[in-house]
Design a protein around this motif. Structure first.
Motif, PDB file in Angstrom:
ATOM      1  N   VAL A  14       0.861  -1.444  -0.060  1.00 26.09           N
ATOM      2  CA  VAL A  14       0.142  -0.040   0.053  1.00 26.09           C
ATOM      3  C   VAL A  14       0.918   1.185  -0.024  1.00 26.09           C
ATOM      4  O   VAL A  14       1.859   1.268   0.691  1.00 26.09           O
ATOM      5  CB  VAL A  14      -1.042   0.104   1.015  1.00 26.09           C
ATOM      6  CG1 VAL A  14      -1.986   1.159   1.303  1.00 26.09           C
ATOM      7  CG2 VAL A  14      -1.701  -1.071   1.161  1.00 26.09           C
ATOM      8  N   ASP A  34      -1.567   5.882   2.395  1.00 18.48           N
ATOM      9  CA  ASP A  34      -2.689   6.428   1.824  1.00 18.48           C
ATOM     10  C   ASP A  34      -3.979   6.338   2.179  1.00 18.48           C
ATOM     11  O   ASP A  34      -4.941   7.329   2.148  1.00 18.48           O
ATOM     12  CB  ASP A  34      -2.634   6.479   0.253  1.00 18.48           C
ATOM     13  CG  ASP A  34      -1.255   7.114  -0.364  1.00 18.48           C
ATOM     14  OD1 ASP A  34      -0.402   7.679   0.362  1.00 18.48           O
ATOM     15  OD2 ASP A  34      -1.014   6.609  -1.751  1.00 18.48           O
ATOM     16  N   ARG A  35      -4.252   5.077   2.776  1.00 20.99           N
ATOM     17  CA  ARG A  35      -5.531   4.722   3.052  1.00 20.99           C
ATOM     18  C   ARG A  35      -5.905   5.087   4.645  1.00 20.99           C
ATOM     19  O   ARG A  35      -7.152   4.794   5.240  1.00 20.99           O
ATOM     20  CB  ARG A  35      -5.776   3.196   2.891  1.00 20.99           C
ATOM     21  CG  ARG A  35      -4.929   2.305   3.868  1.00 20.99           C
ATOM     22  CD  ARG A  35      -5.163   0.782   3.440  1.00 20.99           C
ATOM     23  NE  ARG A  35      -4.205   0.139   4.244  1.00 20.99           N
ATOM     24  CZ  ARG A  35      -4.197  -1.070   4.366  1.00 20.99           C
ATOM     25  NH1 ARG A  35      -4.705  -1.800   3.555  1.00 20.99           N
ATOM     26  NH2 ARG A  35      -3.205  -1.708   5.075  1.00 20.99           N
ATOM     27  N   LEU A  78      -8.920  11.558   4.746  1.00 20.07           N
ATOM     28  CA  LEU A  78      -7.607  10.782   4.409  1.00 20.07           C
ATOM     29  C   LEU A  78      -6.303  11.610   4.977  1.00 20.07           C
ATOM     30  O   LEU A  78      -6.288  12.756   4.805  1.00 20.07           O
ATOM     31  CB  LEU A  78      -7.435  10.504   3.169  1.00 20.07           C
ATOM     32  CG  LEU A  78      -8.532   9.225   2.436  1.00 20.07           C
ATOM     33  CD1 LEU A  78      -8.189   9.245   1.100  1.00 20.07           C
ATOM     34  CD2 LEU A  78      -8.317   8.038   3.259  1.00 20.07           C
TER      35      LEU A  78
END
Length: 175
Positions: A14, A34-35, A78
């Motif tokens: 990721v 990023d998540r 985010l």
């Protein structure tokens, strides 16, 4: 019969990044995927546990922070989008050991019990009173609508907001 794959499946990493932001007046840099949600980074990396992770879908308001001057539910943001942002958590509202006038009004008027909903209630109140120094009960209830409290029955919260409005108006007259 279930067959297992003979070779391990390739799992893509990721993406992650460094994010620089100012939190409660202090510059900080975090590394996050990023998540990752802003609420996760605030709680897990910066150890700011006053920002509560409640519903994680934007309904309860317990994760509310001030993001570039506006209240936002940090479970809907985010963390990677916080690059360069100014963030205030509930820990950053009081100054020099003194409660903010809104916090003090909630304390004095029993505007909370367990405290889980306090971030959302405080930031919604501060946002409202910055724009309306003498709100009606209807305006107060509308401003607080995005916050769920399971303890107080809301009446003491409305009374706390009214008291905060009076206190802030009095403070403005004397300065």
């Amino acid at each position: 019969m279930i067959e297992l794959a003979s070779e391990p499946q390739h799992v893509e990493a990721v993406p992650d990044r460094d994010v620089s932001m100012t939190v409660n007046g202090r510059a900080c840099r975090v590394r996050c995927e990023d998540r990752h949600l802003l609420v996760e980074v605030l709680r897990e990396q910066l150890r700011l546990k006053g920002t509560h992770a409640g519903c994680l879908n934007g309904d309860c308001g317990a994760c509310t922070v001030e993001f570039n001057g506006q209240p936002v539910k940090s479970c809907l943001v985010l963390a990677a989008t916080a690059e360069g942002a100014e963030i205030t958590t509930i820990e950053g509202v009081a100054h020099g050991g003194e409660l903010d006038p809104v916090q003090q009004a909630f304390w004095d008027n029993d505007g909370f019990q367990c405290g889980f909903c306090v971030p959302g209630q405080i930031f919604a109140t501060r946002w409202l009173l910055a724009r309306d120094t003498d709100p009606t009960d209807e305006a107060i209830r509308e401003a607080l609508a995005g916050n769920i409290c399971r303890c107080t029955g809301y009446q003491t919260i409305v009374e706390s907001v009214r008291a905060a409005a009076v206190g802030l108006r009095d403070e403005r007259r004397t300065t």
